[in-house]
Design a protein around this motif. Structure first.
Motif, PDB file in Angstrom:
ATOM      1  N   PRO A 182       0.983  -1.058  -0.462  1.00  0.00           N
ATOM      2  CA  PRO A 182       0.029  -0.032   0.205  1.00  0.00           C
ATOM      3  C   PRO A 182       0.894   1.431   0.024  1.00  0.00           C
ATOM      4  CG  PRO A 182      -0.748  -1.535   1.310  1.00  0.00           C
ATOM      5  CD  PRO A 182      -0.161  -1.908   1.463  1.00  0.00           C
ATOM      6  N   ASP A 183       2.101   0.978   0.844  1.00  0.00           N
ATOM      7  CA  ASP A 183       2.117   2.568   0.960  1.00  0.00           C
ATOM      8  C   ASP A 183       3.569   2.335  -1.033  1.00  0.00           C
ATOM      9  OD1 ASP A 183       2.339   2.829   3.480  1.00  0.00           O
ATOM     10  OD2 ASP A 183       4.263   1.602   4.275  1.00  0.00           O
ATOM     11  N   TRP A 184       4.295   1.239  -1.553  1.00  0.00           N
ATOM     12  CA  TRP A 184       4.575   1.574  -2.541  1.00  0.00           C
ATOM     13  C   TRP A 184       3.536   1.823  -3.503  1.00  0.00           C
ATOM     14  CZ3 TRP A 184       6.269  -3.995  -2.736  1.00  0.00           C
ATOM     15  CH2 TRP A 184       6.793  -4.429  -1.422  1.00  0.00           C
ATOM     16  N   LEU A 185       2.163   1.413  -3.788  1.00  0.00           N
ATOM     17  CA  LEU A 185       1.300   2.554  -4.315  1.00  0.00           C
ATOM     18  C   LEU A 185       0.971   3.876  -4.443  1.00  0.00           C
ATOM     19  CD1 LEU A 185      -1.088  -0.563  -4.118  1.00  0.00           C
ATOM     20  CD2 LEU A 185       0.386  -0.046  -5.693  1.00  0.00           C
ATOM     21  N   GLN A 186       1.297   4.433  -3.037  1.00  0.00           N
ATOM     22  CA  GLN A 186       0.999   5.554  -2.447  1.00  0.00           C
ATOM     23  C   GLN A 186       2.032   6.515  -3.322  1.00  0.00           C
ATOM     24  OE1 GLN A 186      -0.210   5.376   1.432  1.00  0.00           O
ATOM     25  NE2 GLN A 186      -2.285   6.322   1.154  1.00  0.00           N
ATOM     26  N   ALA A 187       3.590   5.699  -2.873  1.00  0.00           N
ATOM     27  CA  ALA A 187       3.955   6.503  -3.128  1.00  0.00           C
ATOM     28  C   ALA A 187       3.821   7.286  -5.501  1.00  0.00           C
ATOM     29  CB  ALA A 187       5.604   6.174  -2.968  1.00  0.00           C
ATOM     30  N   LEU A 188       3.795   5.698  -6.002  1.00  0.00           N
ATOM     31  CA  LEU A 188       3.115   6.349  -7.366  1.00  0.00           C
ATOM     32  C   LEU A 188       2.340   6.506  -7.997  1.00  0.00           C
ATOM     33  CD1 LEU A 188       3.663   2.371  -8.668  1.00  0.00           C
ATOM     34  CD2 LEU A 188       5.393   4.633  -8.136  1.00  0.00           C
ATOM     35  N   GLY A 189       1.733   7.328  -6.575  1.00  0.00           N
ATOM     36  CA  GLY A 189       0.215   8.460  -6.813  1.00  0.00           C
ATOM     37  C   GLY A 189      -0.537   7.417  -7.029  1.00  0.00           C
ATOM     38  N   ALA A 191      -4.183   4.979  -5.521  1.00  0.00           N
ATOM     39  CA  ALA A 191      -4.782   4.268  -4.179  1.00  0.00           C
ATOM     40  C   ALA A 191      -4.022   3.076  -3.741  1.00  0.00           C
ATOM     41  CB  ALA A 191      -5.985   4.926  -3.931  1.00  0.00           C
ATOM     42  N   PRO A 192      -4.729   2.872  -2.852  1.00  0.00           N
ATOM     43  CA  PRO A 192      -4.265   1.440  -2.698  1.00  0.00           C
ATOM     44  C   PRO A 192      -5.418   0.591  -2.844  1.00  0.00           C
ATOM     45  CG  PRO A 192      -3.746   2.987  -0.078  1.00  0.00           C
ATOM     46  CD  PRO A 192      -4.033   3.734  -1.645  1.00  0.00           C
ATOM     47  N   PRO A 193      -6.201  -0.754  -2.555  1.00  0.00           N
ATOM     48  CA  PRO A 193      -6.973  -1.172  -2.291  1.00  0.00           C
ATOM     49  C   PRO A 193      -7.598  -0.943  -1.226  1.00  0.00           C
ATOM     50  CG  PRO A 193      -5.280  -2.922  -2.128  1.00  0.00           C
ATOM     51  CD  PRO A 193      -4.577  -1.264  -2.382  1.00  0.00           C
ATOM     52  N   TRP A 309      -9.951  -3.217  -7.538  1.00  0.00           N
ATOM     53  CA  TRP A 309      -9.367  -2.207  -7.455  1.00  0.00           C
ATOM     54  C   TRP A 309      -9.270  -1.392  -8.340  1.00  0.00           C
ATOM     55  CZ3 TRP A 309      -3.037  -2.339  -7.858  1.00  0.00           C
ATOM     56  CH2 TRP A 309      -2.411  -1.131  -7.518  1.00  0.00           C
ATOM     57  N   ARG A 310     -10.022  -0.159  -8.178  1.00  0.00           N
ATOM     58  CA  ARG A 310     -10.228   0.522  -9.166  1.00  0.00           C
ATOM     59  C   ARG A 310      -8.859   0.924 -10.145  1.00  0.00           C
ATOM     60  NH1 ARG A 310     -14.827   4.482  -6.884  1.00  0.00           N
ATOM     61  NH2 ARG A 310     -16.507   2.778  -6.819  1.00  0.00           N
ATOM     62  N   GLU A 311      -7.422   1.361  -9.378  1.00  0.00           N
ATOM     63  CA  GLU A 311      -6.337   1.653 -10.380  1.00  0.00           C
ATOM     64  C   GLU A 311      -5.670   0.247 -11.388  1.00  0.00           C
ATOM     65  OE1 GLU A 311      -5.790   4.439  -9.787  1.00  0.00           O
ATOM     66  OE2 GLU A 311      -5.582   5.363  -8.002  1.00  0.00           O
ATOM     67  N   ARG A 312      -4.863   0.929 -11.744  1.00  0.00           N
ATOM     68  CA  ARG A 312      -4.179  -0.225 -12.509  1.00  0.00           C
ATOM     69  C   ARG A 312      -2.750  -0.156 -12.718  1.00  0.00           C
ATOM     70  NH1 ARG A 312      -6.173  -2.448 -19.202  1.00  0.00           N
ATOM     71  NH2 ARG A 312      -3.725  -3.599 -19.034  1.00  0.00           N
ATOM     72  N   LEU A 313      -1.785  -1.347 -12.412  1.00  0.00           N
ATOM     73  CA  LEU A 313      -0.945  -1.290 -12.231  1.00  0.00           C
ATOM     74  C   LEU A 313      -0.076  -2.572 -13.166  1.00  0.00           C
ATOM     75  CD1 LEU A 313       1.833   0.048 -11.582  1.00  0.00           C
ATOM     76  CD2 LEU A 313       1.717  -0.832  -9.412  1.00  0.00           C
ATOM     77  N   ASP A 314       0.666  -2.990 -14.038  1.00  0.00           N
ATOM     78  CA  ASP A 314       0.087  -3.737 -14.988  1.00  0.00           C
ATOM     79  C   ASP A 314       1.769  -4.492 -14.461  1.00  0.00           C
ATOM     80  OD1 ASP A 314      -1.971  -3.622 -16.668  1.00  0.00           O
ATOM     81  OD2 ASP A 314      -0.834  -2.836 -18.537  1.00  0.00           O
ATOM     82  N   GLY A 315       2.173  -5.348 -14.306  1.00  0.00           N
ATOM     83  CA  GLY A 315       3.052  -6.368 -14.245  1.00  0.00           C
ATOM     84  C   GLY A 315       3.639  -6.027 -12.543  1.00  0.00           C
ATOM     85  N   PHE A 316       1.983  -6.021 -11.725  1.00  0.00           N
ATOM     86  CA  PHE A 316       1.975  -6.099 -10.140  1.00  0.00           C
ATOM     87  C   PHE A 316       1.210  -7.046  -9.323  1.00  0.00           C
ATOM     88  CE2 PHE A 316       0.333  -4.985  -6.087  1.00  0.00           C
ATOM     89  CZ  PHE A 316       1.491  -5.101  -5.529  1.00  0.00           C
TER      90      PHE A 316
END
Length: 470
Positions: A182-189, A191-193, A309-316
């Motif tokens: 969750p912290d890594w995702l927030q650092a990328l801008g 929102a965590p799930p 999760w509404r965000e998208r991060l491919d490769g994770f």
């Protein structure tokens, strides 16, 4: 054609199972863990739960043998106890001592350290994997094309050495309850799930013993293990004795609703005598203590809803306790992680690791599977008014039937066998709602009404054959 490199964060059972799967689809897999791995079956700091009772459910045993052929043989050679719980355990349920009858399969009883060391040894035999010890991931590296994609991780050694960036085509988080994702995702801008948390305020304490020599063993003690259920309101602690390798026992006391067991040796030994039966205390009096008392109270159920999760991060992707961590009293953790690795295999075969739908589809299928053990664990916790969390929709309809089902299992072997199979994840929960089972539950309920009035007995706080700690 294989993708080049995958990184798995976390080297416990979930990470090793995931790494095994990824080794079939990537040229190389690196598993990163904060610990130094011991030689042999030794405890390590990153798995403090290893000092407590662990349960590998029947489905988990099947999955580990499938992922790591030879697992069963090695465990048996190294002293794991291969037992039928129904035949080999003296089990005191809500309604009294359980009848001895086979459950139709055998379980491995062993220390968590032996189990993990065996899996790790088999994992190391893979030609294209690396276990990177004493290192931690501090963040994700991404690249934005048409979508945001992970391309690597920031890795920091915990001893000598400088931080570095490690490239990867896939990052899999299997770091467990303490996941920093969750912290890594927030650092990328991003929102965590969303998270769901259900806390039944459970706690447990454990102590290790050397089992007594055969000449000190009473002739009428046929059992190899002991299980004593909670029975409200007078006995709010459960107790178990599991046989382990090297002639050792591990004894665990578990309490719910803030009825925490003692954490000191004198208090622990006294608490054994307050259980519903003196048999566990009598057995321990014949044994030799090998350890202090270990305790834990960080046992809430926690689900991170990557599936919606509404965000998208491919490769994770994330797997195991990093996504869904259960109250470990119910012994579901290792098995659900192994099954999630099988789900990962299926999704990789269907989509491939670089397909745009791969991550989201994996999260969805994993969540569908995790829903059943989640409902079972949280449903048991919600028996207590002290439990914190949002009760799931449909509980008012679902819970009364489950109460009646557990009560029927105490007197109907057909219902009991079906329930045991579902708990061990050998059958899906739909097997509990077939016309055959439902009719037998109804008949048992009517019999209860006729003999004891109209109140159906509640199901156990710890469902049958779910064992701490998984």
């Amino acid at each position: 054609m294989k993708s080049k490199h995958a990184i798995v964060i976390g080297g416990s059972i979930a990470g090793l199972c995931a790494g095994r799967v990824l080794s079939d689809f990537f040229e190389h897999v690196t598993v990163i863990d904060r610990d130094t791995y011991p030689t042999g079956a030794q405890e390590r700091a990153g798995v403090p739960q290893s000092r407590h009772v662990h349960a590998l459910l029947a489905r988990g045993r099947q999955e580990l043998e499938r992922l790591f052929p030879g697992f069963d043989n090695l465990m048996n050679e190294r002293g794991a106890q291969n037992l039928d719980f129904g035949l080999d355990f003296a089990a005191l349920r809500l309604t009294g001592w359980a009848h001895r009858e086979t459950e139709g399969f055998r379980l491995l009883f062993a220390s968590r350290s032996l189990l993990e060391a065996t899996v790790r040894e088999l994992f190391r035999q893979l030609p294209n994997v690396t276990l990177q010890e004493r290192a931690t991931v501090t963040g994700l590296i991404t690249n934005r094309g048409t979508t945001l994609r992970v391309t690597g991780a920031h890795v920091t050694p915990l001893d000598a050495g400088n931080p570095s960036d490690m490239s990867a085509d896939l990052i899999l988080d299997a770091s467990g309850r303490a996941s920093k994702a969750p912290d890594w995702l927030q650092a990328l801008g991003l929102a965590p799930p969303e998270e769901s948390v259900v806390n039944g305020h459970a706690g447990y304490s454990s102590r290790w013993f050397q089992a007594p020599q055969p000449d000190r063993w009473p002739r009428d003690w046929w059992w190899k293990g002991i299980w004593i259920d909670i029975k409200e309101p007078d006995h709010m602690m459960a107790g178990v004795l599991f046989p382990l390798e090297q002639g050792r026992w591990i004894v665990t006391l578990g309490g719910m609703a803030k009825h925490y067991p003692p954490t000191d040796e004198e208090g622990f030994m006294h608490a054994l005598s307050t259980l519903r039966s003196p048999i566990l205390a009598e057995a321990v009096r014949l044994a030799t203590p090998l350890s202090p008392v270990y305790s834990n109270r960080a046992m809430a159920n926690r689900m991170r809803h990557y599936d919606r999760w509404r965000e998208r991060l491919d490769g994770f992707i994330a797997l195991g306790d990093s996504v869904c961590a259960f109250n470990p009293v119910y012994g579901q953790g290792m098995t659900t992680s192994a099954v999630s690795a099988t789900i990962l295999t299926d999704c990789l075969h269907k989509y491939g690791p670089t397909h745009p739908d791969f991550a989201q589809r994996f999260f969805q299928v994993q969540a569908q599977f995790q829903e059943s053990p989640w409902r079972m664990a949280t449903g048991a916790d919600f028996r207590y008014p002290e439990t914190e969390g949002v009760r799931p929709q449909g509980a008012r309809l679902f819970d009364p039937y489950m109460n009646a089902l557990f009560a029927a299992a105490a007197q109907d072997s057909v219902v009991r066998q079906r329930l045991v199979a579902v708990i061990h994840m050998l059958k899906t929960p739909s097997a509990l709602f077939t016309p055959t089972v439902a009719s037998r539950v109804a008949l048992a309920t009517v019999r209860t009404w006729l003999t004891k009035g109209t109140q159906t007995a509640p199901h156990p706080a710890m469902p049958p054959v779910l064992m701490p700690v998984g």
